[in-house]
Scaffold this active site. Structure first.
Site, mmCIF file in Angstrom:
data_model
loop_
_atom_site.group_PDB
_atom_site.id
_atom_site.type_symbol
_atom_site.label_atom_id
_atom_site.label_comp_id
_atom_site.label_asym_id
_atom_site.label_seq_id
_atom_site.Cartn_x
_atom_site.Cartn_y
_atom_site.Cartn_z
ATOM 1 N N LYS A 1 43.004 -22.269 -39.185
ATOM 2 C CA LYS A 1 41.845 -22.495 -40.056
ATOM 3 C C LYS A 1 42.285 -22.176 -41.491
ATOM 4 O O LYS A 1 41.599 -21.487 -42.249
ATOM 5 C CB LYS A 1 40.683 -21.609 -39.595
ATOM 6 C CG LYS A 1 39.331 -22.018 -40.142
ATOM 7 C CD LYS A 1 38.828 -23.341 -39.619
ATOM 8 C CE LYS A 1 37.537 -23.734 -40.327
ATOM 9 N NZ LYS A 1 37.139 -25.122 -40.038
ATOM 10 N N TYR B 1 41.862 -9.461 -33.106
ATOM 11 C CA TYR B 1 41.906 -8.690 -31.867
ATOM 12 C C TYR B 1 42.631 -7.354 -32.027
ATOM 13 O O TYR B 1 42.726 -6.593 -31.075
ATOM 14 C CB TYR B 1 42.550 -9.508 -30.745
ATOM 15 C CG TYR B 1 41.642 -10.565 -30.171
ATOM 16 C CD1 TYR B 1 40.573 -11.059 -30.902
ATOM 17 C CD2 TYR B 1 41.855 -11.081 -28.908
ATOM 18 C CE1 TYR B 1 39.741 -12.038 -30.393
ATOM 19 C CE2 TYR B 1 41.026 -12.061 -28.384
ATOM 20 C CZ TYR B 1 39.980 -12.543 -29.130
ATOM 21 O OH TYR B 1 39.160 -13.510 -28.622
ATOM 22 N N ASP C 1 39.433 -26.593 -35.541
ATOM 23 C CA ASP C 1 38.242 -27.247 -34.979
ATOM 24 C C ASP C 1 38.567 -28.677 -34.574
ATOM 25 O O ASP C 1 38.098 -29.176 -33.542
ATOM 26 C CB ASP C 1 37.032 -27.168 -35.918
ATOM 27 C CG ASP C 1 37.393 -27.190 -37.388
ATOM 28 O OD1 ASP C 1 38.556 -26.908 -37.715
ATOM 29 O OD2 ASP C 1 36.526 -27.488 -38.217
#
Ligand code: NAP
Length: 487
Positions: free
Chosen positions: A183, A136, A216
């Protein structure tokens, strides 16, 4: 009912940005409720968002608004639209980044009278989202006319600040478990940095159960067993997505507040946007901004007033007074009628919803120097040069091998979108016209500025290069990752 604990206290000025779409309605509902608590707050109204973009200011944030927040150091903000065609950056992100509000705190709690598939599970968790780094930061380039790149930049200082904020919040709110969701299994250096900083800081808090979870799986576990989560610390984009998911668990965006916290400034806002289809219709749920107002009150030290508003919202919902997003169209009340009911219920206590104990959060003070490590060794080992070509991997590999003759470099491999395509693997990997060419130094003494520029010049005579990354070993470990299939 105005409590007396703040009687005689000097008023505190708070910057107020009504925002776009439903913003002015849900924000005015909130200021009315806060005023009714008697908390000595003076609002300083400022503009930002769509109207400002339309007037031609590309950032969407006027200087007067920046000056006001600099002065007051605290703001309550309505949602800001990012209009298509006016200004290219989000005014929301600009505000967060201008004031370095590095922590985005997004609590979610099951509310009484709001039926969801998860009702009765006791969901009460906080997503602590890094707010100014990661994808971002919005550093994007078209590397070729058809290949776009977004840089995912994460710093040790940024990771340390957000991780320490999560632990400080857990202590302040008497929470016992923190999950760090990353992740890191795929993005070993960027997401892995957050994981390793988390594991280091966790050692200082033996009383808190600190666990790493792959992002996830976090999404999966949140839907199956949301009651098992307490505090979740995560990166910017992961936190954005995960916190919308968690708001869905308790009845939607109408109940999702947030605080953007920095060392100097705090900006409180709902997670939701301007919901333009409900603008001006007195139909939006003001609870998300109201609950953001509760966080603001606590930030200013008005803990009693904060508990009063939180309890009054719970009592109002228990009374069956609900906006359309909760009740459906039949029997729904409007935005202002909901706020009126909350005001009427100030001072009452819910029979089922107990407010947590809160203490002020001690935000970490991390300087640039604190976040800078001093490695024992740094060694340059090569360079990745990214080129645009529609040649086959075999032809490109052969040409680059020839280019390195007489230089201190050898071609280690060529990859396409992260997968090795030269030396040839025999796999039918599809290629686009964007290749990473990895050159390693064969004669370490030959590494210098001139030899690198000479290599670039040689590559540039045959190919259009658009991106270069030096390869370093830091304390003997590669400061870069291998391509898929690279040995
Ligand atoms: P949104 O404004 O959050 O609205 C999405 C949907 O969420 C609405 O259509 C509505 O669902 C529901 N909703 C949101 N707030 C609600 C409330 N207070 N009461 C009841 N329902 C509510 O998201 P968007 O449509 O993607 O974005 C609209 C604009 O807001 C965009 O310009 C975006 O850039 C901006 N935005 C700003 C912020 C911010 O200021 N921090 C955050 C996100 C988006 P139903 O349609 O199911 O009724």
């Amino acid at each position: 009912m105005a409590p007396t604990s703040t009687a005689g206290q000097a008023p505190i000025t708070v910057t107020l940005i009504p925002g776009d779409g439903i913003g002015p309605e849900v924000v005015s509902a909130t200021t009315r409720v806060i005023e009714a608590t008697g908390a000595p707050i003076v609002w300083e109204e400022q503009a930002a968002g769509a109207e400002v973009f339309r007037q031609g200011l590309a950032s969407g944030v006027p200087q007067a608004t920046i000056d006001s927040i600099k002065r007051t150091r605290v703001a309550l903000k309505g949602p800001l639209e990012t209009p298509v065609g006016f200004g290219e950056k989000s005014a929301n992100v600009t505000l967060r980044k201008l004031f370095e509000t590095f922590a985005n705190i997004r609590p979610i709690r099951e509310m009484p009278g709001v039926e969801t598939p998860f009702s009765g599970r006791g969901i009460d968790l906080v997503v602590v989202r890094e707010n100014v780094e990661d994808l971002y930061a919005g550093i994007e380039h078209m590397q070729t006319p058809d290949v776009a790149q977004c840089l995912k930049l994460m710093s040790r200082a940024g990771c340390e600040r957000i991780v320490r904020t999560a632990f400080a919040l857990a202590v302040a709110e008497e929470r016992t478990t923190i999950h760090c969701a990353t992740k890191a299994n795929i993005m070993k250096l960027t997401e892995g940095l957050l994981k390793s900083v988390f594991e280091d800081v966790a050692r200082e808090y033996p009383e808190i159960d600190a666990q790493h979870i792959i992002i996830d799986n976090a999404a999966h576990q949140l839907v199956r067993f949301p009651e098992n989560f307490d505090v979740i610390v995560t990166t910017n984009m992961n936190g954005d997505i995960l916190s919308d998911l968690t708001s869905g668990l308790v009845g939607g965006l109408g109940f999702a507040p947030s605080a953007n916290l920095g060392t100097d400034v705090a900006i409180f806002e709902a997670v939701h946007g301007s919901a333009p289809k409900y603008a001006g219709k007195d139909a939006a749920n003001p609870s998300a901004v109201l609950l953001s107002g509760v966080m603001l009150l606590r930030h200013l030290g008005f803990f009693d007033e904060a508990a009063d508003v939180e309890q009054a919202i719970a009592v109002t919902l228990e009374q069956g007074i609900r906006t359309k997003d909760v009740s459906g169209p039949d029997g729904a009340v409007g935005t202002q009628a909901f706020a009126d009911a909350v005001i009427a219920n100030l001072g009452k206590r819910s029979s089922s919803y107990v407010s947590r104990n809160y203490a002020p959060i001690k935000l970490p003070q991390i300087s640039r120097a604190d976040g800078r490590s001093e490695p024992g060794s740094r060694r340059k080992v090569g360079v990745d040069i990214f080129v645009e070509t529609d040649q086959s991997p075999a032809d490109l590999g052969a040409a680059l091998t020839a280019i390195t003759e007489g230089t201190p470099y050898t071609l280690k491999m060529v990859s396409n979108r992260g997968t090795v395509v030269f030396p040839l693997t025999g796999a039918p990997t599809e290629c686009i016209d964007h290749f990473r060419c990895r050159f390693l130094i064969t004669e370490p003494a030959g590494w210098n500025q001139d030899s690198l520029l000479d290599l670039l010049k040689r590559v540039g005579e045959k190919y259009r290069w658009m991106h270069v990354e030096k390869l370093e070993e830091i304390d003997g470990a590669p400061g870069y990752t291998k391509a898929q299939g690279e040995n």
